[in-house]
Design an enzyme around this catalytic site. Sequence first.
Site, PDB file in Angstrom:
ATOM      1  N   ASP A  45      46.185  56.249  63.757  1.00 10.76           N
ATOM      2  CA  ASP A  45      47.133  57.332  63.474  1.00 10.76           C
ATOM      3  C   ASP A  45      48.582  56.825  63.459  1.00 10.76           C
ATOM      4  OD1 ASP A  45      45.414  59.374  63.072  1.00 10.76           O
ATOM      5  OD2 ASP A  45      45.572  60.217  65.078  1.00 10.76           O
ATOM      6  N   LYS A  67      49.195  60.596  60.218  1.00 12.24           N
ATOM      7  CA  LYS A  67      49.662  61.928  59.819  1.00 12.24           C
ATOM      8  C   LYS A  67      50.997  62.151  60.484  1.00 12.24           C
ATOM      9  CE  LYS A  67      45.079  63.817  60.441  1.00 12.24           C
ATOM     10  NZ  LYS A  67      44.753  62.815  61.446  1.00 12.24           N
ATOM     11  N   MET A 182      54.828  68.815  70.120  1.00 21.43           N
ATOM     12  CA  MET A 182      55.095  69.198  68.723  1.00 21.43           C
ATOM     13  C   MET A 182      55.971  70.446  68.633  1.00 21.43           C
ATOM     14  SD  MET A 182      51.240  68.632  67.249  1.00 21.43           S
ATOM     15  CE  MET A 182      50.405  69.275  68.687  1.00 21.43           C
TER      16      MET A 182
HETATM   17  C1  LIG Z   1      49.446  65.435  67.296  1.00 24.45           C
HETATM   18  S1  LIG Z   1      50.192  65.393  68.878  1.00 24.45           S
HETATM   19  C2  LIG Z   1      49.250  64.113  69.612  1.00 24.45           C
HETATM   20  C3  LIG Z   1      49.332  64.081  71.106  1.00 24.45           C
HETATM   21  C4  LIG Z   1      48.549  62.937  71.702  1.00 24.45           C
HETATM   22  N1  LIG Z   1      47.137  63.117  71.513  1.00 24.45           N
HETATM   23  C5  LIG Z   1      48.853  62.735  73.185  1.00 24.45           C
HETATM   24  O1  LIG Z   1      47.957  62.924  73.996  1.00 24.45           O
HETATM   25  O2  LIG Z   1      49.977  62.355  73.499  1.00 24.45           O
HETATM   26  C6  LIG Z   1      51.720  64.590  68.516  1.00 24.45           C
HETATM   27  C7  LIG Z   1      52.810  65.018  69.460  1.00 24.45           C
HETATM   28  O3  LIG Z   1      52.675  64.359  70.698  1.00 24.45           O
HETATM   29  C8  LIG Z   1      53.942  64.125  71.237  1.00 24.45           C
HETATM   30  N2  LIG Z   1      54.124  62.665  71.391  1.00 24.45           N
HETATM   31  C9  LIG Z   1      53.255  61.706  71.083  1.00 24.45           C
HETATM   32  N3  LIG Z   1      53.723  60.488  71.446  1.00 24.45           N
HETATM   33  C10 LIG Z   1      54.935  60.718  71.997  1.00 24.45           C
HETATM   34  C11 LIG Z   1      55.910  59.880  72.603  1.00 24.45           C
HETATM   35  N4  LIG Z   1      55.756  58.553  72.707  1.00 24.45           N
HETATM   36  N5  LIG Z   1      57.036  60.455  73.101  1.00 24.45           N
HETATM   37  C12 LIG Z   1      57.216  61.792  73.016  1.00 24.45           C
HETATM   38  N6  LIG Z   1      56.328  62.625  72.449  1.00 24.45           N
HETATM   39  C13 LIG Z   1      55.190  62.099  71.967  1.00 24.45           C
HETATM   40  C14 LIG Z   1      54.975  64.742  70.302  1.00 24.45           C
HETATM   41  O4  LIG Z   1      55.178  66.072  70.719  1.00 24.45           O
HETATM   42  C15 LIG Z   1      54.210  64.679  69.003  1.00 24.45           C
HETATM   43  O5  LIG Z   1      54.709  65.607  68.077  1.00 24.45           O
END
Ligand SMILES: C[S@@+](CC[C@H](N)C(=O)[O-])C[C@H]1O[C@@H](n2cnc3c(N)ncnc32)[C@H](O)[C@@H]1O
Length: 263
Positions: A45, A67, A182
């Site tokens: 991803d 995505k 998100m």
């Molecule tokens: C589709 S979700 C996936 C979440 C992922 N499965 C998790 O457990 O972190 C994507 C969202 O996760 C958050 N996100 C993922 N990685 C991040 C990071 N390194 N720092 C801040 N937010 C993050 C943001 O809100 C982003 O829009």
Amino acid sequence: MEPTGQEKERFLGKVYLVGSGPGDPGLMTLKGKGLLECADVVVYDALVSPQILAMISPQAEKIDAGKRRGRHSLIQSETTQLLIDKARTHTIVVRLKGGEPFIFGRGGEEMEALVSAGIPVEVVPGITSGIAAPAYAGIPLTHRNYSSSVTFVTGHESAGKYRPCVNWQAIAHGSETIVIYMGIHNLPYIVKQLTIAGLSLDTPIALIRWGTRSQQQELIGELGSIVEQVEQTGFEAPAIMVIGAVVNMHSILGSLSSSKLSN
Ligand SMILES: C[S@@+](CC[C@H](N)C(=O)[O-])C[C@H]1O[C@@H](n2cnc3c(N)ncnc32)[C@H](O)[C@@H]1O
């Protein structure tokens, strides 16, 4: 841990849903790293960090299914079908996801489709960004003096076809700490819903962008002024939001925690 030759045989055509954590390569699990080192195919991803992609075996086929908002490399059904096809022709297929596959990662949907297609599948959990990003920013999600409960919620509800119905009234009062994934694009709506529900305008809020990575950025404020702060600073996704009294701990622990960022 790398499977032995015999285990590889047994694992023939298996898909591993692996969580890569939020970005710091040191937060990748040993089990996940072992699988990347012996994978035949890795479907990854957009939010998987470059240092973690560098752990993938040079022999593996790497497929970007990334995505990001407005830029869908593969649609969900194509990704699922790809995993099924690859599992029928390869021994070890890794589906590498940001954070934790089962937290807002569609891991459940993908696993369901694989199981329906008769493909063996295993989950290797990762550290979710909703826990790791606040920790690196010096914000403990629970604290005996400030919060004994935490809620994880998606802020993505008005974008795209998929519309989860978040009950913001219940979220506002359901726990002392709220962690929103998100939510940046929907921030004005979220703030409005939470304040209509009764949260006061001076409720502390933290936004943490690219948490655990060297480019981590934090924006600390209050519900009543955070939308303006985001507009003024041009703060962007991907970010985790934390709402509640624990955010005040950032001023005490934040500078100590950020010194850990070296990746
Ligand atoms: C589709 S979700 C996936 C979440 C992922 N499965 C998790 O457990 O972190 C994507 C969202 O996760 C958050 N996100 C993922 N990685 C991040 C990071 N390194 N720092 C801040 N937010 C993050 C943001 O809100 C982003 O829009």
